[in-house]
Design a protein around this motif. Structure first.
Motif, PDB file in Angstrom:
ATOM      1  N   SER A  12      12.158  -3.816   7.233  1.00  0.00           N
ATOM      2  CA  SER A  12      10.767  -3.390   7.212  1.00  0.00           C
ATOM      3  C   SER A  12      10.017  -4.280   6.233  1.00  0.00           C
ATOM      4  O   SER A  12      10.614  -4.924   5.376  1.00  0.00           O
ATOM      5  CB  SER A  12      10.644  -1.914   6.804  1.00  0.00           C
ATOM      6  OG  SER A  12      11.150  -1.698   5.497  1.00  0.00           O
ATOM      7  N   GLU A  14       5.808  -4.890   4.256  1.00  0.00           N
ATOM      8  CA  GLU A  14       4.596  -4.191   3.838  1.00  0.00           C
ATOM      9  C   GLU A  14       3.391  -5.119   3.897  1.00  0.00           C
ATOM     10  O   GLU A  14       3.458  -6.268   3.448  1.00  0.00           O
ATOM     11  CB  GLU A  14       4.788  -3.686   2.406  1.00  0.00           C
ATOM     12  CG  GLU A  14       3.722  -2.699   1.938  1.00  0.00           C
ATOM     13  CD  GLU A  14       4.254  -1.831   0.825  1.00  0.00           C
ATOM     14  OE1 GLU A  14       5.292  -1.181   1.039  1.00  0.00           O
ATOM     15  OE2 GLU A  14       3.637  -1.807  -0.247  1.00  0.00           O
ATOM     16  N   ARG A  35       9.248  -2.242  11.778  1.00  0.00           N
ATOM     17  CA  ARG A  35       8.526  -1.292  10.938  1.00  0.00           C
ATOM     18  C   ARG A  35       7.645  -2.053   9.945  1.00  0.00           C
ATOM     19  O   ARG A  35       8.141  -2.866   9.176  1.00  0.00           O
ATOM     20  CB  ARG A  35       9.511  -0.397  10.182  1.00  0.00           C
ATOM     21  CG  ARG A  35      10.348   0.498  11.083  1.00  0.00           C
ATOM     22  CD  ARG A  35      11.460   1.151  10.281  1.00  0.00           C
ATOM     23  NE  ARG A  35      10.930   1.983   9.210  1.00  0.00           N
ATOM     24  CZ  ARG A  35      10.564   3.259   9.356  1.00  0.00           C
ATOM     25  NH1 ARG A  35      10.703   3.840  10.534  1.00  0.00           N
ATOM     26  NH2 ARG A  35      10.094   3.942   8.340  1.00  0.00           N
ATOM     27  N   HIS A  37       4.855  -1.306   6.982  1.00  0.00           N
ATOM     28  CA  HIS A  37       4.123  -0.386   6.119  1.00  0.00           C
ATOM     29  C   HIS A  37       2.697  -0.878   5.928  1.00  0.00           C
ATOM     30  O   HIS A  37       2.449  -2.086   5.796  1.00  0.00           O
ATOM     31  CB  HIS A  37       4.798  -0.293   4.751  1.00  0.00           C
ATOM     32  CG  HIS A  37       6.068   0.480   4.754  1.00  0.00           C
ATOM     33  ND1 HIS A  37       6.371   1.419   3.789  1.00  0.00           N
ATOM     34  CD2 HIS A  37       7.131   0.476   5.597  1.00  0.00           C
ATOM     35  CE1 HIS A  37       7.551   1.943   4.025  1.00  0.00           C
ATOM     36  NE2 HIS A  37       8.039   1.378   5.131  1.00  0.00           N
ATOM     37  N   THR A  39       0.015  -0.396   3.184  1.00  0.00           N
ATOM     38  CA  THR A  39      -0.083   0.151   1.844  1.00  0.00           C
ATOM     39  C   THR A  39      -1.474   0.722   1.560  1.00  0.00           C
ATOM     40  O   THR A  39      -2.454   0.359   2.226  1.00  0.00           O
ATOM     41  CB  THR A  39       0.278  -0.918   0.797  1.00  0.00           C
ATOM     42  OG1 THR A  39       0.428  -0.323  -0.480  1.00  0.00           O
ATOM     43  CG2 THR A  39      -0.783  -2.007   0.742  1.00  0.00           C
ATOM     44  N   VAL A  64       3.789   2.218   9.491  1.00  0.00           N
ATOM     45  CA  VAL A  64       4.196   3.223   8.515  1.00  0.00           C
ATOM     46  C   VAL A  64       3.073   3.313   7.472  1.00  0.00           C
ATOM     47  O   VAL A  64       3.152   2.708   6.399  1.00  0.00           O
ATOM     48  CB  VAL A  64       5.539   2.878   7.845  1.00  0.00           C
ATOM     49  CG1 VAL A  64       6.001   4.025   6.953  1.00  0.00           C
ATOM     50  CG2 VAL A  64       6.608   2.558   8.892  1.00  0.00           C
ATOM     51  N   HIS A  66       0.703   4.498   4.473  1.00  0.00           N
ATOM     52  CA  HIS A  66       0.976   5.169   3.205  1.00  0.00           C
ATOM     53  C   HIS A  66      -0.047   6.267   2.944  1.00  0.00           C
ATOM     54  O   HIS A  66      -1.243   6.098   3.211  1.00  0.00           O
ATOM     55  CB  HIS A  66       0.926   4.159   2.059  1.00  0.00           C
ATOM     56  CG  HIS A  66       2.105   3.245   2.008  1.00  0.00           C
ATOM     57  ND1 HIS A  66       2.503   2.603   0.853  1.00  0.00           N
ATOM     58  CD2 HIS A  66       2.992   2.860   2.968  1.00  0.00           C
ATOM     59  CE1 HIS A  66       3.571   1.859   1.099  1.00  0.00           C
ATOM     60  NE2 HIS A  66       3.878   1.996   2.391  1.00  0.00           N
ATOM     61  N   SER A  93       5.599   7.831  11.848  1.00  0.00           N
ATOM     62  CA  SER A  93       6.260   7.481  10.597  1.00  0.00           C
ATOM     63  C   SER A  93       5.205   7.266   9.525  1.00  0.00           C
ATOM     64  O   SER A  93       4.215   6.555   9.753  1.00  0.00           O
ATOM     65  CB  SER A  93       7.090   6.199  10.752  1.00  0.00           C
ATOM     66  OG  SER A  93       8.139   6.376  11.684  1.00  0.00           O
ATOM     67  N   PHE A  95       4.685   7.012   4.912  1.00  0.00           N
ATOM     68  CA  PHE A  95       5.332   6.870   3.620  1.00  0.00           C
ATOM     69  C   PHE A  95       4.470   7.621   2.613  1.00  0.00           C
ATOM     70  O   PHE A  95       3.269   7.358   2.506  1.00  0.00           O
ATOM     71  CB  PHE A  95       5.460   5.398   3.241  1.00  0.00           C
ATOM     72  CG  PHE A  95       6.219   5.166   1.965  1.00  0.00           C
ATOM     73  CD1 PHE A  95       7.596   5.303   1.937  1.00  0.00           C
ATOM     74  CD2 PHE A  95       5.564   4.823   0.798  1.00  0.00           C
ATOM     75  CE1 PHE A  95       8.309   5.089   0.760  1.00  0.00           C
ATOM     76  CE2 PHE A  95       6.264   4.604  -0.377  1.00  0.00           C
ATOM     77  CZ  PHE A  95       7.643   4.742  -0.403  1.00  0.00           C
ATOM     78  N   THR A 166      12.467   4.244   0.204  1.00  0.00           N
ATOM     79  CA  THR A 166      12.160   2.838  -0.026  1.00  0.00           C
ATOM     80  C   THR A 166      11.974   2.639  -1.522  1.00  0.00           C
ATOM     81  O   THR A 166      11.198   3.356  -2.160  1.00  0.00           O
ATOM     82  CB  THR A 166      10.886   2.414   0.723  1.00  0.00           C
ATOM     83  OG1 THR A 166      11.093   2.586   2.127  1.00  0.00           O
ATOM     84  CG2 THR A 166      10.549   0.958   0.448  1.00  0.00           C
ATOM     85  N   HIS A 259      13.566  -3.985   2.555  1.00  0.00           N
ATOM     86  CA  HIS A 259      12.116  -3.810   2.690  1.00  0.00           C
ATOM     87  C   HIS A 259      11.446  -4.925   1.909  1.00  0.00           C
ATOM     88  O   HIS A 259      11.696  -5.098   0.712  1.00  0.00           O
ATOM     89  CB  HIS A 259      11.672  -2.459   2.143  1.00  0.00           C
ATOM     90  CG  HIS A 259      10.185  -2.246   2.205  1.00  0.00           C
ATOM     91  ND1 HIS A 259       9.544  -1.932   3.378  1.00  0.00           N
ATOM     92  CD2 HIS A 259       9.222  -2.318   1.240  1.00  0.00           C
ATOM     93  CE1 HIS A 259       8.237  -1.803   3.137  1.00  0.00           C
ATOM     94  NE2 HIS A 259       8.022  -2.040   1.851  1.00  0.00           N
ATOM     95  N   TYR A 261       8.239  -6.774   0.282  1.00  0.00           N
ATOM     96  CA  TYR A 261       6.868  -6.711  -0.208  1.00  0.00           C
ATOM     97  C   TYR A 261       6.263  -8.110  -0.084  1.00  0.00           C
ATOM     98  O   TYR A 261       6.826  -9.078  -0.589  1.00  0.00           O
ATOM     99  CB  TYR A 261       6.839  -6.262  -1.665  1.00  0.00           C
ATOM    100  CG  TYR A 261       7.280  -4.828  -1.878  1.00  0.00           C
ATOM    101  CD1 TYR A 261       6.392  -3.778  -1.653  1.00  0.00           C
ATOM    102  CD2 TYR A 261       8.567  -4.529  -2.311  1.00  0.00           C
ATOM    103  CE1 TYR A 261       6.785  -2.461  -1.856  1.00  0.00           C
ATOM    104  CE2 TYR A 261       8.969  -3.217  -2.516  1.00  0.00           C
ATOM    105  CZ  TYR A 261       8.065  -2.183  -2.289  1.00  0.00           C
ATOM    106  OH  TYR A 261       8.456  -0.883  -2.489  1.00  0.00           O
TER     107      TYR A 261
END
Length: 276
Positions: A12, A14, A35, A37, A39, A64, A66, A93, A95, A166, A259, A261
């Motif tokens: 995954s 972000e 996946r 994310h 943020t 995903v 946040h 999904s 977070f 995570t 995951h 970043y």
């Protein structure tokens, strides 16, 4: 170097709403279902995140988004936010994090307080991620962190929502492995996604590391294994990931994945994935 399949399986990463223009090209490079994310930056609105999550769905990726508890103004606002995501087909999904503000904007002071409302389950959330802190949290005692992790995992299970953890960034693979082993000793068997920064300039990595409490170049080199050939160079996660996955024992650590970043930019992270 540990093999591609081990490090990038169930990967995954972000992004923020600022990366919206790159979603189409990212989808072509990541493959269907990856996946991603979205943020919760203070410089972006909830509408920005919904639009980004919707674009991810359009291009076959799994968003995903946040939810930052301390930034949510009210129970009504939380309901509206999750409903908006559901209408965009982007609520399967999520977070859930506590968020940065010391003083909450409303009644929610933690990820647990959001989960316990039941809002996620009511709007079709099937999987919810929660945060993990392999090297602790500067403002939260360890015993509080462990209690909160157990309570969040239990609350998700009670509502029939699959959970995952995570982690915040760590530059120390042995510390992460030891922490994962402790998670399992606490009886928490959720899948764990180990958060690592994608490739970035050394100067930027060092600045980030200092914010994480790693004060010196030598300390970063020791903990992260970065190749620090000069401030104009770049550093990537290869050494850290090789040490992490080389030390994983499924009998001890259970299910773990990566995951990323994208602190060094989405393009640089995608290039790294392609080259790995």
């Amino acid at each position: 170097m540990i093999g591609h399949d081990a490090v990038l399986a169930d990967l995954s990463l972000e992004i923020s709403a600022a990366d919206l223009p790159q979603v189409q090209s990212a989808a072509a490079r990541l493959g269907g279902g990856a996946r991603v994310h979205v943020t919760a930056l203070t410089t972006e609105t909830h509408a920005d995140r919904v639009a980004t999550a919707s674009e991810l769905v359009t291009h076959g990726l799994t968003p995903v988004p946040h939810l930052a508890a301390r930034r949510i103004a009210s129970a009504e606002a939380l309901e509206s936010m999750v409903r908006d995501l559901a209408h965009a087909a982007a609520a399967e999904s999520v977070f859930v994090i506590g968020g940065d503000p010391r003083t909450p904007a409303g009644t929610f002071d933690s990820a647990l307080s959001v989960i316990e409302t039941g809002v996620l389950a009511r709007h079709g959330v099937r999987e919810a991620g929660i945060g993990g802190y392999p090297e602790g949290h500067p403002d939260i005692p360890d015993d509080v962190l462990w209690d909160a992790l157990a309570r969040k995992a239990a609350a998700l299970a009670d509502q029939g929502i699959a959970g995952s953890i995570t982690t915040q960034v760590s530059f120390d693979a042995p510390a992460v492995l030891a922490w994962i082993a402790r998670v399992r000793e606490h009886g928490i068997m959720l899948p764990i996604r180990v958060g690592v920064p994608g490739p970035m300039g050394v100067a930027r990595l060092l600045a980030f590391a200092r914010r994480m409490g790693i004060a010196s170049t030598a300390g970063l080199a020791r903990k992260y294994g970065a190749q620090l050939g000069g401030m104009l160079g770049t550093a990537g996660p290869d050494d850290f990931l090789d040490a992490l996955f080389g030390g994983l024992d499924t009998g001890v650590h259970g299910e773990a994945s990566t995951h990323l970043y994208t602190f060094g930019g989405l393009g640089a992270t995608l290039d790294w994935i392609g080259a790995r």
